[in-house]
Design a protein around this motif. Structure first.
Motif, PDB file in Angstrom:
ATOM      1  N   ARG A 160      23.362 103.061  55.823  1.00  0.00           N
ATOM      2  CA  ARG A 160      23.634 102.808  54.411  1.00  0.00           C
ATOM      3  C   ARG A 160      24.855 103.596  53.946  1.00  0.00           C
ATOM      4  NH1 ARG A 160      18.146 102.242  54.972  1.00  0.00           N
ATOM      5  NH2 ARG A 160      17.141 100.567  53.776  1.00  0.00           N
ATOM      6  N   TYR A 161      24.987 104.807  54.438  1.00  0.00           N
ATOM      7  CA  TYR A 161      26.124 105.645  54.062  1.00  0.00           C
ATOM      8  C   TYR A 161      27.444 104.990  54.497  1.00  0.00           C
ATOM      9  CZ  TYR A 161      29.288 109.695  54.176  1.00  0.00           C
ATOM     10  OH  TYR A 161      30.355 110.553  54.011  1.00  0.00           O
ATOM     11  N   ALA A 162      27.467 104.467  55.711  1.00  0.00           N
ATOM     12  CA  ALA A 162      28.680 103.813  56.200  1.00  0.00           C
ATOM     13  C   ALA A 162      29.025 102.601  55.337  1.00  0.00           C
ATOM     14  CB  ALA A 162      28.493 103.398  57.659  1.00  0.00           C
ATOM     15  N   ARG A 163      28.009 101.836  54.983  1.00  0.00           N
ATOM     16  CA  ARG A 163      28.258 100.657  54.160  1.00  0.00           C
ATOM     17  C   ARG A 163      28.680 101.051  52.758  1.00  0.00           C
ATOM     18  NH1 ARG A 163      24.124  95.615  52.724  1.00  0.00           N
ATOM     19  NH2 ARG A 163      25.779  94.215  51.987  1.00  0.00           N
ATOM     20  N   TRP A 164      28.058 102.104  52.226  1.00  0.00           N
ATOM     21  CA  TRP A 164      28.417 102.569  50.881  1.00  0.00           C
ATOM     22  C   TRP A 164      29.866 103.049  50.831  1.00  0.00           C
ATOM     23  CZ3 TRP A 164      29.605 107.735  49.617  1.00  0.00           C
ATOM     24  CH2 TRP A 164      29.746 107.997  48.248  1.00  0.00           C
ATOM     25  N   THR A 165      30.315 103.783  51.842  1.00  0.00           N
ATOM     26  CA  THR A 165      31.702 104.258  51.838  1.00  0.00           C
ATOM     27  C   THR A 165      32.677 103.081  51.886  1.00  0.00           C
ATOM     28  OG1 THR A 165      31.686 104.545  54.255  1.00  0.00           O
ATOM     29  CG2 THR A 165      31.156 106.474  52.913  1.00  0.00           C
ATOM     30  N   ALA A 166      32.286 102.005  52.565  1.00  0.00           N
ATOM     31  CA  ALA A 166      33.181 100.853  52.710  1.00  0.00           C
ATOM     32  C   ALA A 166      33.113  99.894  51.530  1.00  0.00           C
ATOM     33  CB  ALA A 166      32.842 100.100  54.001  1.00  0.00           C
ATOM     34  N   GLU A 167      31.911  99.712  50.959  1.00  0.00           N
ATOM     35  CA  GLU A 167      31.718  98.656  49.961  1.00  0.00           C
ATOM     36  C   GLU A 167      31.267  99.156  48.598  1.00  0.00           C
ATOM     37  OE1 GLU A 167      29.366  95.346  51.478  1.00  0.00           O
ATOM     38  OE2 GLU A 167      29.658  96.107  53.517  1.00  0.00           O
ATOM     39  N   ARG A 203      17.061 104.949  65.011  1.00  0.00           N
ATOM     40  CA  ARG A 203      18.294 104.226  64.722  1.00  0.00           C
ATOM     41  C   ARG A 203      18.128 102.739  65.021  1.00  0.00           C
ATOM     42  NH1 ARG A 203      21.934 109.026  66.905  1.00  0.00           N
ATOM     43  NH2 ARG A 203      22.813 109.746  64.917  1.00  0.00           N
ATOM     44  N   THR A 204      18.793 101.947  64.223  1.00  0.00           N
ATOM     45  CA  THR A 204      18.746 100.494  64.408  1.00  0.00           C
ATOM     46  C   THR A 204      20.124  99.935  64.723  1.00  0.00           C
ATOM     47  OG1 THR A 204      18.964 100.187  62.013  1.00  0.00           O
ATOM     48  CG2 THR A 204      16.729 100.203  62.929  1.00  0.00           C
ATOM     49  N   GLY A 205      21.047 100.793  65.126  1.00  0.00           N
ATOM     50  CA  GLY A 205      22.399 100.346  65.449  1.00  0.00           C
ATOM     51  C   GLY A 205      23.378 100.695  64.348  1.00  0.00           C
ATOM     52  N   GLY A 206      24.636 100.344  64.574  1.00  0.00           N
ATOM     53  CA  GLY A 206      25.669 100.627  63.578  1.00  0.00           C
ATOM     54  C   GLY A 206      26.189 102.047  63.676  1.00  0.00           C
ATOM     55  N   CYS A 207      26.707 102.541  62.558  1.00  0.00           N
ATOM     56  CA  CYS A 207      27.330 103.862  62.508  1.00  0.00           C
ATOM     57  C   CYS A 207      26.322 104.955  62.848  1.00  0.00           C
ATOM     58  CB  CYS A 207      27.895 104.104  61.114  1.00  0.00           C
ATOM     59  SG  CYS A 207      28.488 105.779  60.839  1.00  0.00           S
ATOM     60  N   THR A 260      26.949 107.445  42.780  1.00  0.00           N
ATOM     61  CA  THR A 260      26.054 106.384  43.240  1.00  0.00           C
ATOM     62  C   THR A 260      25.490 106.668  44.632  1.00  0.00           C
ATOM     63  OG1 THR A 260      27.846 105.035  44.186  1.00  0.00           O
ATOM     64  CG2 THR A 260      27.286 104.682  41.865  1.00  0.00           C
ATOM     65  N   LEU A 261      26.017 107.662  45.320  1.00  0.00           N
ATOM     66  CA  LEU A 261      25.467 108.006  46.636  1.00  0.00           C
ATOM     67  C   LEU A 261      23.992 108.394  46.528  1.00  0.00           C
ATOM     68  CD1 LEU A 261      25.636 108.605  49.650  1.00  0.00           C
ATOM     69  CD2 LEU A 261      26.633 110.845  49.078  1.00  0.00           C
ATOM     70  N   SER A 262      23.627 109.094  45.461  1.00  0.00           N
ATOM     71  CA  SER A 262      22.226 109.517  45.333  1.00  0.00           C
ATOM     72  C   SER A 262      21.289 108.324  45.187  1.00  0.00           C
ATOM     73  CB  SER A 262      22.062 110.483  44.156  1.00  0.00           C
ATOM     74  OG  SER A 262      22.326 109.848  42.930  1.00  0.00           O
TER      75      SER A 262
END
Length: 289
Positions: free
Chosen positions: A215-222, A17-21, A94-96
Motif C-alpha cells: 500500500r505504501y508503494a502505491r500511495w507514493t505513486a498514486e 507478503r503477497t508480492g510487489g514492493c 493521508t499516509l496515516s
C-alpha cells in the motif's frame, strides 16, 4: 531471553507478503520501553534508512494522535516504523489513513472476527470500541509511523485516552493464521504472555508490515485517491450525523458524513446542503444522537 523473537518477525513478514514492493525492514524488539516512537525518531535523526522498525511488548510512555497518552500494557502490539517517502508535503497526512487500512487487513487476515472499520481519520474500530491508534510525525527528512494495536485483553483493565473504550481484536478463543493449529487464549494471565500469545503478537506485527508495504508503494505513486473507494466502504460514521469541534473545543459545524475525498478530507453535508471539508488534525468529530 526477549519475549519477542526478532528473527521470527522478519521471517514472518516474508511469509505474509503477497508480492510487489518489499521494504528493507530491520526489526528491533524490546520487552519494555517508554515509547517505540521516541526510539524510531532518534533513529531518523541519526539518518537511519527507511524500514527501521521497533516493536515492544509494553510501553510506559506511549502516545497517539495529538500526543494523547496511550495505555500500552502487555497484550498489545506497539510498533513504530521509519519511512522516507518522496511525496508532496500536502500528501503526507493521508499516509496515516492508508496505514489504518493495512492494520485492518492484517487483523482480518489473522482471524479477527469483529466487524472492523475505520473511524476517520485513522482509528481502527469495531462496535465494541477502539482496536488500534495510529500516529504520524514528520521529522529529519522522514516520517515516524506509530501503531498501537489492542490485541489481547490485559491482565488488568486500563484507561485509554480519547473518547473510545478499548476493544481487543483477539479477545476470547480465536482461530488465528499466526497461531499454528488450535487456538490462542484471548486474555493475558497474571503470569504474562504464553508462548502462543507471543507468537500471535509477533504475527500481528509482521502481517501489518507486510500489508503496509504494498500500500505504501502505491500511495507514493498514486496518492490517497487510489484508496478512496476501499476507505469509504470501511468508514464507520458514513451516513451518521456528527458535530465537528475544533481542537480548542469550539463547535464549528454539524452535518451528515458523506465520504472522505481524494485528499483525505471528510466531507460533511450541512443542513443547508453545502459541503464542509474537514481536515484531519484540525477537528474532532462527535456523533449526534
Amino acid at each position: 531471553m526477549a519475549v519477542f523473537d526478532q528473527a521470527r518477525i522478519e521471517a514472518r513478514i516474508g511469509d505474509f507478503r503477497t508480492g510487489g514492493c518489499a521494504l528493507p525492514f530491520s526489526v528491533k524488539v524490546l520487552d519494555a520501553t517508554p515509547s517505540t516512537n521516541s526510539l524510531v525518531k532518534d533513529a531518523l535523526r541519526a539518518g537511519c534508512p527507511e524500514g527501521a522498525v521497533c516493536v515492544a511488548v509494553e510501553q510506559c510512555g506511549g502516545y497517539g494522535r495529538q500526543g494523547r497518552l496511550w495505555a500500552s500494557p502487555v497484550g498489545g502490539v506497539y510498533l513504530s516504523l521509519a519511512l522516507r517517502p518522496e511525496v508532496p508535503l500536502v500528501q503526507l497526512p493521508t499516509l496515516s489513513l492508508v496505514v489504518s487500512l493495512a492494520v485492518r487487513a492484517a487483523l482480518q487476515r489473522l482471524g479477527c472476527v469483529r466487524k472492523v472499520q475505520i473511524k476517520w481519520p485513522n482509528d481502527v474500530v469495531c462496535p465494541e470500541g477502539k482496536l488500534c491508534g495510529i500516529s504520524l510525525e514528520a521529522l529529519a527528512g522522514g516520517v515516524c509511523v506509530g501503531i498501537g494495536v489492542n490485541a489481547l485483553r490485559p491482565a488488568e483493565d486500563v484507561v485509554v485516552g480519547g473518547k473510545n473504550s478499548p476493544a481487543y481484536a483477539f479477545e476470547g478463543l480465536q482461530d488465528c493464521e499466526g497461531a499454528g493449529e488450535g487456538t490462542v487464549e484471548g486474555f493475558v494471565g497474571e503470569e504474562g504472555l504464553s508462548a502462543e500469545q507471543a507468537r500471535l503478537l509477533e504475527d500481528i506485527a509482521a502481517c501489518v508490515l507486510a500489508e503496509l508495504e504494498g500500500r505504501y508503494a502505491r500511495w507514493t505513486a498514486e496518492g490517497f485517491a487510489a484508496f478512496c473507494d476501499e476507505y469509504n466502504r470501511l468508514l464507520s460514521l458514513r451516513g451518521a450525523k456528527v458535530e465537528a469541534v475544533s481542537m480548542a473545543g469550539d463547535a464549528l459545524v454539524s452535518g451528515v458524513v458523506e465520504r472522505a475525498d481524494e485528499q483525505g478530507r471528510l466531507l460533511l453535508r450541512q443542513p443547508d446542503g453545502t459541503i464542509f471539508p474537514a481536515q484531519s488534525g484540525e477537528i474532532h468529530l462527535t456523533k449526534v444522537g
